[in-house]
Design a protein around this motif. Structure first.
Motif, PDB file in Angstrom:
ATOM      1  N   PHE A 115      16.348  -9.290   8.595  1.00  2.00           N
ATOM      2  CA  PHE A 115      16.210  -9.570  10.022  1.00  2.00           C
ATOM      3  C   PHE A 115      14.968  -8.902  10.594  1.00  2.00           C
ATOM      4  N   TRP A 116      14.787  -7.589  10.325  1.00  2.00           N
ATOM      5  CA  TRP A 116      13.651  -6.860  10.897  1.00  2.00           C
ATOM      6  C   TRP A 116      12.334  -7.288  10.256  1.00  2.00           C
ATOM      7  N   ALA A 117      12.375  -7.653   8.977  1.00  2.00           N
ATOM      8  CA  ALA A 117      11.145  -8.158   8.347  1.00  2.00           C
ATOM      9  C   ALA A 117      10.710  -9.467   8.996  1.00  2.00           C
ATOM     10  N   GLY A 118      11.675 -10.366   9.221  1.00  2.00           N
ATOM     11  CA  GLY A 118      11.355 -11.629   9.903  1.00  2.00           C
ATOM     12  C   GLY A 118      10.858 -11.395  11.310  1.00  2.00           C
ATOM     13  N   ALA A 119      11.470 -10.434  12.019  1.00  2.00           N
ATOM     14  CA  ALA A 119      11.036 -10.144  13.384  1.00  2.00           C
ATOM     15  C   ALA A 119       9.613  -9.612  13.407  1.00  2.00           C
ATOM     16  N   MET A 120       9.261  -8.756  12.438  1.00  2.00           N
ATOM     17  CA  MET A 120       7.905  -8.210  12.400  1.00  2.00           C
ATOM     18  C   MET A 120       6.874  -9.297  12.111  1.00  2.00           C
ATOM     19  N   TYR A 121       7.170 -10.155  11.159  1.00  2.00           N
ATOM     20  CA  TYR A 121       6.231 -11.233  10.843  1.00  2.00           C
ATOM     21  C   TYR A 121       6.103 -12.197  12.015  1.00  2.00           C
ATOM     22  N   SER A 122       7.208 -12.492  12.681  1.00  2.00           N
ATOM     23  CA  SER A 122       7.137 -13.374  13.846  1.00  2.00           C
ATOM     24  C   SER A 122       6.280 -12.750  14.934  1.00  2.00           C
ATOM     25  N   ALA A 123       6.485 -11.454  15.178  1.00  2.00           N
ATOM     26  CA  ALA A 123       5.697 -10.778  16.201  1.00  2.00           C
ATOM     27  C   ALA A 123       4.214 -10.759  15.836  1.00  2.00           C
ATOM     28  N   SER A 124       3.895 -10.576  14.551  1.00  2.00           N
ATOM     29  CA  SER A 124       2.487 -10.558  14.147  1.00  2.00           C
ATOM     30  C   SER A 124       1.846 -11.927  14.331  1.00  2.00           C
ATOM     31  N   PHE A 125       2.563 -13.000  14.013  1.00  2.00           N
ATOM     32  CA  PHE A 125       2.007 -14.342  14.188  1.00  2.00           C
ATOM     33  C   PHE A 125       1.791 -14.658  15.665  1.00  2.00           C
ATOM     34  N   VAL A 126       2.743 -14.230  16.497  1.00  2.00           N
ATOM     35  CA  VAL A 126       2.579 -14.454  17.937  1.00  2.00           C
ATOM     36  C   VAL A 126       1.383 -13.658  18.459  1.00  2.00           C
ATOM     37  N   LEU A 127       1.217 -12.432  17.968  1.00  3.75           N
ATOM     38  CA  LEU A 127       0.075 -11.617  18.389  1.00  3.75           C
ATOM     39  C   LEU A 127      -1.242 -12.267  17.984  1.00  3.75           C
ATOM     40  N   ILE A 128      -1.308 -12.773  16.764  1.00  5.84           N
ATOM     41  CA  ILE A 128      -2.520 -13.467  16.303  1.00  5.84           C
ATOM     42  C   ILE A 128      -2.818 -14.666  17.201  1.00  5.84           C
TER      43      ILE A 128
ATOM     44  N   ALA B  10      -6.444  -8.381   9.570  1.00  9.65           N
ATOM     45  CA  ALA B  10      -6.103  -6.991   9.893  1.00  9.65           C
ATOM     46  C   ALA B  10      -4.663  -6.896  10.392  1.00  9.65           C
ATOM     47  N   VAL B  11      -4.274  -7.815  11.260  1.00 11.90           N
ATOM     48  CA  VAL B  11      -2.886  -7.812  11.771  1.00 11.90           C
ATOM     49  C   VAL B  11      -1.911  -8.039  10.629  1.00 11.90           C
ATOM     50  N   THR B  12      -2.258  -8.952   9.719  1.00 13.13           N
ATOM     51  CA  THR B  12      -1.366  -9.244   8.596  1.00 13.13           C
ATOM     52  C   THR B  12      -1.262  -8.036   7.665  1.00 13.13           C
ATOM     53  N   ALA B  13      -2.381  -7.308   7.473  1.00  9.15           N
ATOM     54  CA  ALA B  13      -2.344  -6.108   6.631  1.00  9.15           C
ATOM     55  C   ALA B  13      -1.427  -5.044   7.232  1.00  9.15           C
ATOM     56  N   LEU B  14      -1.521  -4.859   8.549  1.00  9.51           N
ATOM     57  CA  LEU B  14      -0.630  -3.891   9.211  1.00  9.51           C
ATOM     58  C   LEU B  14       0.825  -4.330   9.100  1.00  9.51           C
ATOM     59  N   THR B  15       1.064  -5.635   9.233  1.00  8.20           N
ATOM     60  CA  THR B  15       2.438  -6.141   9.126  1.00  8.20           C
ATOM     61  C   THR B  15       2.984  -5.918   7.726  1.00  8.20           C
ATOM     62  N   THR B  16       2.156  -6.151   6.710  1.00  2.81           N
ATOM     63  CA  THR B  16       2.603  -5.943   5.327  1.00  2.81           C
ATOM     64  C   THR B  16       2.909  -4.469   5.080  1.00  2.81           C
ATOM     65  N   THR B  17       2.072  -3.562   5.623  1.00  4.13           N
ATOM     66  CA  THR B  17       2.331  -2.122   5.487  1.00  4.13           C
ATOM     67  C   THR B  17       3.653  -1.750   6.147  1.00  4.13           C
TER      68      THR B  17
ATOM     69  N   LEU C 104       9.471  -0.445   6.026  1.00  2.00           N
ATOM     70  CA  LEU C 104      10.835  -0.865   6.341  1.00  2.00           C
ATOM     71  C   LEU C 104      11.710  -0.850   5.100  1.00  2.00           C
ATOM     72  N   GLY C 105      11.123  -1.256   3.944  1.00  2.00           N
ATOM     73  CA  GLY C 105      11.883  -1.231   2.708  1.00  2.00           C
ATOM     74  C   GLY C 105      12.271   0.173   2.289  1.00  2.00           C
ATOM     75  N   ALA C 106      11.452   1.161   2.666  1.00  2.00           N
ATOM     76  CA  ALA C 106      11.752   2.549   2.292  1.00  2.00           C
ATOM     77  C   ALA C 106      12.937   3.112   3.064  1.00  2.00           C
ATOM     78  N   LEU C 107      13.306   2.460   4.171  1.00  4.04           N
ATOM     79  CA  LEU C 107      14.440   2.947   4.965  1.00  4.04           C
ATOM     80  C   LEU C 107      15.779   2.666   4.298  1.00  4.04           C
ATOM     81  N   GLY C 108      15.822   1.749   3.349  1.00  5.01           N
ATOM     82  CA  GLY C 108      17.060   1.456   2.631  1.00  5.01           C
ATOM     83  C   GLY C 108      18.094   0.747   3.486  1.00  5.01           C
ATOM     84  N   LEU C 109      17.669  -0.169   4.360  1.00  7.32           N
ATOM     85  CA  LEU C 109      18.610  -0.908   5.197  1.00  7.32           C
ATOM     86  C   LEU C 109      19.406  -1.903   4.362  1.00  7.32           C
TER      87      LEU C 109
END
Length: 412
Positions: free
Chosen positions: A375-388, A351-358, A363-368
């Protein structure tokens, strides 16, 4: 016709035999004779038959037989066979790059027949699976004829030169086993009972006891057998002490260098047993042919880059599998309750991984820019793994990857 041609080429070869020739020429003649024995490499039996043909041709001419025996005395007087018997096939270097450089050098630079090194001469004259096959195909009659032709006395009374070389090789090989057993890397990792029995301490004494019993005049078979039995038991004790190191490695992690040392020690123990068979068995000539056949096969492996990569890959695979098995132990379920618990943890992690993927797609829609997007994609995945990790959940995708190494570890 083929047999006549072989006989003619053999006659020319025997005419060039000169026991007084320089060192390199004598060794080149040996290489040429063995190349003639191989023939067209049609079959090992055909090569073994050529050995019989060679013996017939030599014994039919007493002058050639005398020159061949003089050539053999010159060869054994300049080349020490004990180093071949004790050390051939064992890598002198434990580092991968240094061993790779040595094998590349042997492949790119031709060897020289002007050598006193028995191992180097053996590699030039004999080597490969075909040589191993025809050596193993020699029958008892041919082996007895070869022994009668090439048996030479040694400086030690009551011993042939071959028996003396075997005793020296046993001593050298046992010395290497003893030195490896005394190495701090192995000694400190042996089990307490193995250290207390001190199997490596008396190895030299047992080897010397065997030598003394064998060279005694008169030789007492009971004393020789008793000394050989003690040495075999000592070798088994050394091998068991070395095997106790694996328990330490399983607990604290595998070292490629240590596993290499343990494998070398095991192979040297087996080599001493083979040398003892050549010296003491009921059929010493058959044991000698079997040993030379194995050395011929080893010669090809020692030159092979593929074999080097394969052996090192197996060591690295063992290291990775053992460590993965240890770290993945908690991913394995054994009871229905553990399975239900793991199912709940995997659902939470999923469930956490599904939310992270969403969130990543959002984030991709923001056009950064590429940098900030990564950077922000890596930060989100890192935060999700730490949360798990904090919630004591898990990722189901890690279960197969961790279970397989654990199964491999149990299978040894």
């Amino acid at each position: 016709m083929a047999r006549a041609a072989a006989g003619a080429s053999l006659t020319r070869l025997l005419e060039t035999l000169d026991p007084q020739a320089p060192l390199a020429q004598r060794h080149l003649w040996l290489i040429a004779v063995l190349d003639w024995v191989r023939g067209d490499r049609a079959s090992p039996q055909a090569a073994a038959s050529r050995v019989t043909l060679l013996l017939d041709a030599v014994q039919a001419r007493p002058d050639v037989q005398l020159k061949l025996q003089q050539w053999w005395l010159a060869l054994t007087g300049t080349v020490d066979a004990s180093t071949l018997l004790a050390d051939f096939g064992f890598a002198p270097r434990t580092a991968f790059m240094s061993e790779l450089a040595a094998r590349l050098r042997h492949k790119l630079l031709p060897g020289t027949p002007e050598t006193n090194d028995a191992s180097e001469l053996f590699s030039l004259a004999v080597g490969g699976s075909f040589d191993a096959q025809w050596l193993a195909a020699l029958d008892d009659v041919t082996l007895r004829r070869l022994a009668a032709l090439f048996t030479a006395p040694s400086p030690v009374p009551g011993l042939t030169l071959w028996q003396r070389e075997l005793l020296e090789a046993i001593n050298f090989c046992a010395g290497q086993i003893r030195a490896t057993g005394f190495a701090a890397e192995l000694r400190q990792r042996m089990s307490a009972p193995a250290r207390q029995t001190q199997p490596f301490h008396d190895l030299a004494a047992d080897v010397e006891a065997l030598r003394a019993a064998f060279v005694a005049t008169p030789r007492e078979p009971q004393e020789v057998e008793a000394a050989a039995t003690r040495l075999r038991e000592r070798l088994d004790a050394c091998r068991q002490a070395a095997n106790s190191v694996y328990a330490h490695l399983e607990e604290h992690g595998i070292s490629v260098g240590l596993v290499f040392m343990l494998r070398q020690l095991r192979e040297r123990v087996l080599r001493v047993r083979e040398l003892m068979d050549c010296l003491l068995s009921a059929t010493p000539l058959t044991a000698t042919a079997r040993l030379l056949s194995r050395l011929a096969g080893t010669s090809e492996e020692r030159r092979s880059l593929r074999a080097l990569f394969a052996s090192n890959s197996s060591l690295l695979a063992a290291k990775l599998a053992e460590r993965s098995a240890e770290t993945g132990e908690h991913y394995i379920t054994r009871t229905p309750a553990e399975y239900r618990s793991m199912l709940g943890k995997a659902a939470g992690g999923g469930a956490v991984t599904a939310l992270t993927t969403t969130a990543k797609f959002a984030l991709g829609a923001l056009g950064l820019a590429a940098f900030w997007g990564g950077f922000w994609a890596g930060a989100m995945y890192s935060a999700s793994f730490v949360l798990i990790q904090f919630l004591h959940w898990t990722l189901a995708t890690k279960q197969p990857a961790m279970t397989a190494p654990a199964m491999a570890a149990k299978l040894k």
